[in-house]
Design an enzyme around this catalytic site. Structure first.
Site, short mmCIF file in Angstrom:
data_model
loop_
_atom_site.label_atom_id
_atom_site.label_comp_id
_atom_site.label_asym_id
_atom_site.label_seq_id
_atom_site.Cartn_x
_atom_site.Cartn_y
_atom_site.Cartn_z
N ASN A 1 -7.02 20.40 -6.75
CA ASN A 1 -6.09 20.80 -5.68
C ASN A 1 -5.02 21.74 -6.27
OD1 ASN A 1 -4.93 20.84 -3.14
ND2 ASN A 1 -3.70 19.01 -3.49
N SER B 1 5.12 6.52 -4.93
CA SER B 1 5.58 7.11 -3.67
C SER B 1 6.34 6.06 -2.87
CB SER B 1 4.36 7.56 -2.89
OG SER B 1 4.70 7.82 -1.56
N TYR C 1 -4.26 5.72 0.63
CA TYR C 1 -3.52 6.48 -0.39
C TYR C 1 -2.36 5.64 -0.92
CZ TYR C 1 0.28 9.44 -2.02
OH TYR C 1 1.34 9.93 -2.73
N LYS D 1 -1.47 3.75 -4.79
CA LYS D 1 -0.21 3.82 -5.57
C LYS D 1 0.28 2.40 -5.86
CE LYS D 1 0.23 8.28 -5.86
NZ LYS D 1 0.14 8.98 -7.13
C1 UD1 Z 1 3.55 11.70 4.13
C2 UD1 Z 1 2.80 10.48 3.71
C3 UD1 Z 1 3.39 9.92 2.45
C4 UD1 Z 1 3.49 10.98 1.38
C5 UD1 Z 1 4.34 12.12 1.94
C6 UD1 Z 1 4.56 13.25 0.96
C7 UD1 Z 1 2.07 9.46 5.83
C8 UD1 Z 1 2.13 8.25 6.70
N1 UD1 Z 1 2.83 9.47 4.74
O1 UD1 Z 1 4.84 11.31 4.51
O2 UD1 Z 1 2.58 8.88 2.01
O3 UD1 Z 1 4.06 10.44 0.22
O4 UD1 Z 1 3.68 12.63 3.09
O5 UD1 Z 1 3.39 13.93 0.68
O6 UD1 Z 1 1.35 10.40 6.13
N2 UD1 Z 1 5.72 16.25 11.16
C9 UD1 Z 1 5.65 16.99 12.32
N3 UD1 Z 1 4.69 17.97 12.40
C10 UD1 Z 1 3.81 18.23 11.38
C11 UD1 Z 1 3.91 17.47 10.19
C12 UD1 Z 1 4.86 16.48 10.12
O7 UD1 Z 1 6.42 16.78 13.25
O8 UD1 Z 1 2.96 19.13 11.54
C13 UD1 Z 1 6.77 15.22 11.02
C14 UD1 Z 1 6.27 13.82 10.80
O9 UD1 Z 1 6.05 13.16 12.02
C15 UD1 Z 1 7.41 13.21 9.99
C16 UD1 Z 1 7.96 14.39 9.16
O10 UD1 Z 1 7.53 15.55 9.87
O11 UD1 Z 1 8.43 12.76 10.83
C17 UD1 Z 1 7.44 14.45 7.74
O12 UD1 Z 1 6.03 14.43 7.76
P1 UD1 Z 1 5.16 14.68 6.42
O13 UD1 Z 1 5.65 15.91 5.73
O14 UD1 Z 1 3.72 14.64 6.81
O15 UD1 Z 1 5.54 13.47 5.49
P2 UD1 Z 1 5.48 11.88 5.79
O16 UD1 Z 1 4.61 11.60 6.95
O17 UD1 Z 1 6.87 11.38 5.81
#
Ligand code: UD1
Length: 333
Positions: A35, A124, A148, A152
């Site tokens: 990756n 994490s 995942y 961890k």
């Molecule tokens: C995710 C992983 C976590 C990992 C972290 C960092 C899950 C449940 N958790 O966290 O294990 O350590 O990434 O890699 O997936 N969001 C949007 N639109 C998008 C993408 C995200 O609204 O297209 C929102 C999500 O709902 C959330 C926030 O942005 O509220 C952060 O999302 P994301 O960056 O995917 O991280 P996590 O879900 O917090």
């Protein structure tokens, strides 16, 4: 001190490599580029103007790992190499358990064989699962809820058992919150591979007009503006935390888990608005359904890191959104 960085061509690994080299450490990187790309290795050298050994090696091959340890006098390891896509881990759990856990067991076995008993492990905040309250401290119960996160958690348990069996080991378990941002040079950062799952790479590709609009996953959470709140931490701050963690375990037997976060939560809309304002670019978005498995809000209590490591996040949201955009603007897709 010579430090092996597994997954050192990856997003957090490459930034940590830069910080280590700039602080005078010798490093060795192993990465299988599953990756990441060789370009990251070249760019680490370009940023630091320093050279180091690199081995293209999958940590699932014990022979390949042993060869690295026999060629280099490794004194400590920072272990990043792992698969990290939550959604994929739900579809392909065996791939995740096999790679992340077996790879780590191989690594620990080889370390033991060569008498190298210092490791900083990339865990994490996902190991906590849904918190009952915020901010989250290290003694919160651990309830990961996707494969995942479970990998961890299992590795953390393996490390705790290892220390119980042999307390010469120095083990630092770092629980990251949400790393974003990139090196100020714009040369290394998080390069999305296909359509991103995480928010910052997605925002960047929308800003670059490679994706049409961001889907904001739900605006009916019990948060200040209804969108999810996370503790975003600049990857350069995170990288610096690894140096402190190495110093912490350098001359003692210990096994300790430490949160690396800022203690400050931002909502999805606050992040999007900061990105647009600071970079002066538009990020069109639409509110959609919640993403299954997402939590409303979580952020770290980072006080243990300050107390035991003498580390504190220094870079704010503006640096995070600015550096992310600088990196992505330089990339060809
Ligand atoms: C995710 C992983 C976590 C990992 C972290 C960092 C899950 C449940 N958790 O966290 O294990 O350590 O990434 O890699 O997936 N969001 C949007 N639109 C998008 C993408 C995200 O609204 O297209 C929102 C999500 O709902 C959330 C926030 O942005 O509220 C952060 O999302 P994301 O960056 O995917 O991280 P996590 O879900 O917090």
């Amino acid at each position: 001190m010579k430090v092996l960085i597994t997954g050192g061509a990856g997003y957090i690994g490459s930034h940590t490599a830069v910080e280590l080299l700039e602080s005078g450490y010798d490093i060795v990187i192993v990465d299988d580029f599953s990756n990441s790309s060789p370009e990251a290795i070249e760019n680490i050298k370009k940023i630091t103007n320093k050279d180091f050994s690199f081995y293209k090696c999958d940590i699932n091959s014990k022979d390949a790992l042993s060869a690295v340890f026999s060629h280099e006098k490794i004194e400590a390891v920072i272990h990043f190499a792992a698969y990290k896509a939550v959604g994929e881990s739900c579809r392909l759990p065996i791939k995740y358990y096999s790679n992340n856990i077996s790879g780590t067991i191989n690594l620990l076995d080889v370390m033991n064989e060569y008498g190298c008993k210092k490791i900083v492990f990339s865990s994490s905040a996902t190991v906590y699962g849904e918190p009952e309250e915020n901010p989250m401290t290290e003694d919160f119960p651990l309830h990961p809820f996707n494969p995942y996160g479970t990998t961890k958690y299992i590795i953390e348990e393996i490390l705790r058992d290892l220390y119980r069996a042999d307390n010469e080991w120095g083990i630092s378990i770092l629980r990251y919150f949400n790393p974003i941002g990139a090196h100020h040079s714009g040369l290394i950062g998080e390069r999305p591979n296909g359509i991103p799952n995480n928010i910052m790479p997605y925002i960047c590709l929308v800003a670059k007009k490679k994706l049409e609009k961001l889907s904001v996953f739900g605006n009916d959470y019990p948060t200040r503006d209804g969108t999810g709140v996370r503790d975003y931490i600049h990857v350069v701050d995170l990288a610096k935390g690894h140096l402190k963690a190495l110093e912490y375990i350098a001359d003692k037997g210990i096994c300790d888990s430490i949160n690396l976060g800022t203690g400050c939560g931002y909502s999805v809309l606050e992040l999007v608005n900061a990105f647009s304002r600071v970079n002066n670019v538009e990020v069109p978005y639409v509110i959609t359904e919640r993403r299954p498995g997402d939590l409303a809000e979580y952020y770290a209590d980072p006080s243990k890191a300050e107390k035991v490591l003498g580390w504190k996040a220094e870079l704010g949201i503006e640096d995070m959104v600015k550096s992310s955009w600088k990196f992505i603007s330089n990339q060809q897709f």
